[in-house]
Enzyme design. Structure first.
Site, PDB file in Angstrom:
ATOM      1  N   GLU A   1       0.842  -1.259   0.009  1.00  0.00           N
ATOM      2  CA  GLU A   1       0.009  -0.068  -0.050  1.00  0.00           C
ATOM      3  C   GLU A   1       0.825   1.271  -0.059  1.00  0.00           C
ATOM      4  O   GLU A   1       1.905   1.410   0.960  1.00  0.00           O
ATOM      5  CB  GLU A   1      -0.896  -0.055   1.278  1.00  0.00           C
ATOM      6  CG  GLU A   1      -1.973  -1.089   1.092  1.00  0.00           C
ATOM      7  CD  GLU A   1      -2.370  -1.620   2.455  1.00  0.00           C
ATOM      8  OE1 GLU A   1      -2.231  -0.921   3.449  1.00  0.00           O
ATOM      9  OE2 GLU A   1      -3.131  -2.553   2.568  1.00  0.00           O
TER      10      GLU A   1
ATOM     11  N   GLU B   1      -4.999  -7.052   1.876  1.00  0.00           N
ATOM     12  CA  GLU B   1      -4.075  -7.907   2.044  1.00  0.00           C
ATOM     13  C   GLU B   1      -4.018  -9.416   1.524  1.00  0.00           C
ATOM     14  O   GLU B   1      -2.947  -9.938   1.156  1.00  0.00           O
ATOM     15  CB  GLU B   1      -3.616  -7.917   3.796  1.00  0.00           C
ATOM     16  CG  GLU B   1      -2.845  -6.745   4.286  1.00  0.00           C
ATOM     17  CD  GLU B   1      -3.897  -5.524   4.421  1.00  0.00           C
ATOM     18  OE1 GLU B   1      -4.917  -5.580   4.106  1.00  0.00           O
ATOM     19  OE2 GLU B   1      -3.265  -4.408   4.485  1.00  0.00           O
TER      20      GLU B   1
ATOM     21  N   PHE C   1       1.737  -2.635   8.914  1.00  0.00           N
ATOM     22  CA  PHE C   1       1.837  -2.915  10.316  1.00  0.00           C
ATOM     23  C   PHE C   1       1.790  -4.804  10.395  1.00  0.00           C
ATOM     24  O   PHE C   1       1.029  -5.362   9.643  1.00  0.00           O
ATOM     25  CB  PHE C   1       0.636  -2.353  10.910  1.00  0.00           C
ATOM     26  CG  PHE C   1       0.926  -0.705  11.389  1.00  0.00           C
ATOM     27  CD1 PHE C   1       1.666  -0.484  12.561  1.00  0.00           C
ATOM     28  CD2 PHE C   1       0.630  -0.153  10.366  1.00  0.00           C
ATOM     29  CE1 PHE C   1       1.998   0.950  12.587  1.00  0.00           C
ATOM     30  CE2 PHE C   1       0.714   1.325  10.775  1.00  0.00           C
ATOM     31  CZ  PHE C   1       1.460   1.618  11.560  1.00  0.00           C
TER      32      PHE C   1
ATOM     33  N   PHE D   1      -1.635  -6.496  10.042  1.00  0.00           N
ATOM     34  CA  PHE D   1      -2.534  -6.514   9.131  1.00  0.00           C
ATOM     35  C   PHE D   1      -2.081  -7.960   8.207  1.00  0.00           C
ATOM     36  O   PHE D   1      -3.053  -8.380   7.511  1.00  0.00           O
ATOM     37  CB  PHE D   1      -1.799  -5.411   8.065  1.00  0.00           C
ATOM     38  CG  PHE D   1      -2.043  -3.939   8.222  1.00  0.00           C
ATOM     39  CD1 PHE D   1      -2.803  -3.751   9.710  1.00  0.00           C
ATOM     40  CD2 PHE D   1      -1.635  -2.900   7.721  1.00  0.00           C
ATOM     41  CE1 PHE D   1      -2.799  -2.401   9.942  1.00  0.00           C
ATOM     42  CE2 PHE D   1      -1.823  -1.639   8.132  1.00  0.00           C
ATOM     43  CZ  PHE D   1      -2.631  -1.323   9.236  1.00  0.00           C
TER      44      PHE D   1
ATOM     45  N   HIS E   1      -2.648  -2.153  16.016  1.00  0.00           N
ATOM     46  CA  HIS E   1      -1.465  -1.870  15.355  1.00  0.00           C
ATOM     47  C   HIS E   1      -0.254  -2.344  16.202  1.00  0.00           C
ATOM     48  O   HIS E   1       0.765  -1.768  15.676  1.00  0.00           O
ATOM     49  CB  HIS E   1      -1.348  -0.257  14.987  1.00  0.00           C
ATOM     50  CG  HIS E   1      -2.247  -0.083  13.941  1.00  0.00           C
ATOM     51  ND1 HIS E   1      -3.687   0.209  14.329  1.00  0.00           N
ATOM     52  CD2 HIS E   1      -2.131   0.327  12.637  1.00  0.00           C
ATOM     53  CE1 HIS E   1      -4.304   0.425  12.943  1.00  0.00           C
ATOM     54  NE2 HIS E   1      -3.546   0.474  12.124  1.00  0.00           N
TER      55      HIS E   1
END
Lengths: 332, 339
Positions: B29, B55, B78, B81, B124
């Site tokens: 991303e 993802e 992160f 993810f 996160h």
């Protein structure tokens, strides 16, 4: 939704040998799976057969090249057979033997034949759809014109990877043919209770790609649709979603009475689909067009039966994997 | 030797690999606009590939590309993810080679930032290497210096197996000496950051630096601490850890991840199996408590091992006496409520 017009029917250019090869592959799927199912007392694990769905598998596989890629799912034997893989190592894999396609590490649900472009079948529904997109991306980045044929069921059309995969392939214009084998049931639950649309091909609109419905019991109809999608993909026009309406005669899986749900579909429904048996339809078509005689069909059937029996003998007489080799193939 | 940051060193490894091998490409991303903006023109948008927030889609696509001859480097932002792509990583990347009897290889590198202690709260802030260490078929690297990340990423990109690279966000702007040329840091080779004789401290990610700080304090108390950074968790340099504990007779493992079934637990078990006779004190694990990361800095602040906490654990380990085991072995440096 897109319809294939007569002028675009690639099957018109198929020669006699190609027609015969189509029938041979359909017979190989059916006789292999019927024989495998008959071995239930000798085999372990799960086995999901595709008897009844041979036309959509072979029609699609015959429309791609040997060096094109393919991904599949848990209803797994037909795809590699459709792509031309030999039956003996396939049967040996179901026996868990070292001579199996995956040396006994994969079994029925996790077949692969990389030399034939088969990047794998998967026990997880929808899981290989992003992988198919990656194979298409790889073709693009390496500058080849290979496409990837991505088989998945109607059940997979409701899971996240379906949507992520169609979107990715669409925005990047990748050479992927998404082939939905819609047999009407996700395990024992009918599509009408699980899916927001009757024609899954309609979902192509959401990703701005062509969506096509094909008669999945008509091998040439499927071939025509896939051939058109392949031509599009090779010329850089991106992915296509094809939905082949089909049916499995067998249960969700062959082994284990406890997994069978007897009353989820009527006998009349099964009988109605059997009347449009894909192999019978194609045989009648070939005989009607004088491309094959009844005697030749029987000859072919006998030859495939012998091939299947040879595969069983090969599997049966092959060595099991050595326990010492448990960790083999884990890392490169 | 030039001084560059941890994140610059990581990028230099990837850019060098891309210049050398056209099969290497980057996908994630916003990679074009930020981290790789300076090389976008050189490699173009096909090889510096922006993705949707998808993802499972793009990590799965990376796997498919890897299966068919490419060597993708996935930028997963992160580490939490990765959970959105769990099926792809676990069922496809890790298992394909084995399931398919050696036909497949999946040369993919997945980088993710491990940003604990930054007020980002539960979604996160995970340190998930222990989760993935349970998945046979993956390799897991946790570089802690600019030199190591450049060398380990080169090894990862050259490796034909799937590699997860977990990068402690606290290290991102740390500078260090890094050669201009390409070099490999091998997998399965721990780095003994400091040689000592009384206690072995095995530390993971950001805890390595805190353990070194503790060791410097303890030096003034005549406690000699050996600090080991495993650098790669799969494969783990078991030999270096066992050998060190056989020398020192004491082990403290420091891991910012939750303790339950953690890499810290694995190292403790390893030592109990292979160096039991050499142990002069029980093995101590300093980990985060088994709780999601809270938002409030006052709560998160007490979660992770600190230099002071590590020093206290080392002292307690050294003061341990079989005659009075409970009195001498100090508690882990966490408030009682979190223990």
């Amino acid at each position: 939704m897109t319809r294939i017009t007569d002028s675009k029917r690639a099957s018109r250019d198929l020669n006699v040998d190609q027609h015969r090869e189509m029938l041979r592959r359909m017979l190989r799927i059916r006789l292999f799976e019927e024989r495998a199912a008959s071995l239930r007392s000798r085999l372990v694990g799960a086995m999901h057969n595709s008897v009844g769905q041979e036309a959509e598998i072979v029609g699609a596989c015959m429309a791609v090249r040997d060096d094109d890629y393919m991904t599949g799912n848990h209803r797994s034997h037909g795809h590699p057979i459709g792509k031309g893989v030999a039956l003996a190592p396939l049967m040996a894999e179901l026996f868990g033997k070292q001579t199996g396609l995956c040396h006994g590490r994969g079994g029925s649900m996790h077949l692969a034949a990389f030399s034939a472009g088969s990047l794998g079948e998967s026990g997880i529904v929808g899981s290989l759809m992003p992988v198919a997109v990656g194979a298409g991306l790889s073709s693009r980045l390496r500058g080849t014109d290979q496409v990837c044929l991505c088989f998945f069921g109607d059940g997979a059309a409701n899971c996240g990877p379906f949507h992520e995969s169609l979107n990715l392939a669409a925005i990047w214009g990748l050479p992927v043919i998404f082939l939905c084998e819609n047999n009407g049931y996700a395990l024992f639950t009918p599509q009408t209770r699980t899916t927001s649309v009757i024609d899954i091909a309609k979902r192509a609109c959401a990703y701005n790609i062509p969506g096509v419905v094909a008669d999945g019991q008509d091998v040439l109809a499927v071939y025509d649709c896939v051939a058109a999608a392949v031509a599009r993909a090779r010329s850089g026009e991106g992915p296509t979603l094809i939905e082949a309406k089909t049916y499995r005669y067998c249960e969700h899986q062959e082994f284990g009475e406890e997994f069978q749900a007897p009353r989820y579909r009527s006998e009349a429904e099964v009988a109605a689909w059997r009347k449009r048996d894909p192999i019978e339809l194609f045989v009648n078509d070939l005989i009607g067009r004088a491309l094959l005689s009844r005697a030749e069909v029987e000859q072919m059937r006998a030859a495939v039966e012998a091939e299947v029996e040879g595969a069983v003998v090969f599997a049966d007489s092959s060595a099991v994997p050595e326990p010492d080799a448990l960790m083999e193939y884990l890392y490169c | 030797m030039p001084q560059i940051t941890y994140l610059e060193a990581a990028k230099s490894a990837i850019v060098a690999a891309m210049r050398r091998d056209p099969h290497v490409f980057v996908m994630g991303e916003d990679v074009q606009g930020f981290y790789y903006s300076d090389v976008l023109q050189e490699f173009g948008p096909e090889r510096i590939r922006d993705t949707p927030i998808s993802e499972a889609g793009f990590i799965g696509a990376g796997i498919g590309a890897a299966l068919t001859g490419m060597r993708p480097v996935i930028e997963a932002a992160f580490s939490t993810f990765l959970y959105s792509a769990m099926d792809q990583i676990v069922n496809q990347a890790a298992k394909s080679r084995y399931m398919f009897g050696g036909q497949a290889s999946v040369p993919i590198v997945v980088r993710s930032s491990v940003a604990y202690g930054a007020g980002l709260a539960a979604h996160h802030s995970d340190r998930p290497w222990g989760i993935f260490a349970q998945i046979p078929g993956l390799k897991i690297i946790v570089p802690t210096t600019p030199y190591d990340i450049k060398g380990l990423l080169k090894t990862a990109i050259d490796d034909n197996n799937p590699v997860l690279c977990f990068e402690d966000a606290a290290l991102g702007e740390v500078s260090g000496e890094v050669p201009d040329h390409e070099y490999q840091v091998p997998f399965g080779a721990a780095d003994t950051k400091r040689v000592g004789s009384d206690v072995t401290v095995v530390a993971i990610a950001g805890c390595v630096d805190r353990s070194l700080q503790a060791a410097r304090v303890l030096e003034h108390e005549s406690i000699s601490v050996e600090v080991i950074d495993p650098r790669t968790l799969v494969p783990l340099d078991r030999g270096a850890i066992v050998q060190s504990v056989r020398k020192t007779g004491r082990l403290v493992v420091v891991d910012p991840a939750p303790g339950m079934c953690s890499v810290a637990s694995e190292i403790a078990a390893l030592v109990s199996e292979e160096a039991f006779a050499y142990l002069r004190a029980p093995v101590q694990r300093l980990t985060a408590p088994d709780v999601p990361v809270p938002f409030s800095p006052q709560l998160e602040g007490v979660m992770y091992p600190t230099a002071e906490g590590i020093a206290a654990a080392v002292r307690a380990t050294c003061n341990y006496s079989r005659r009075n085991p409970t009195a001498a072995c100090a508690p882990a440096p966490l408030p009682a409520a979190l223990r």
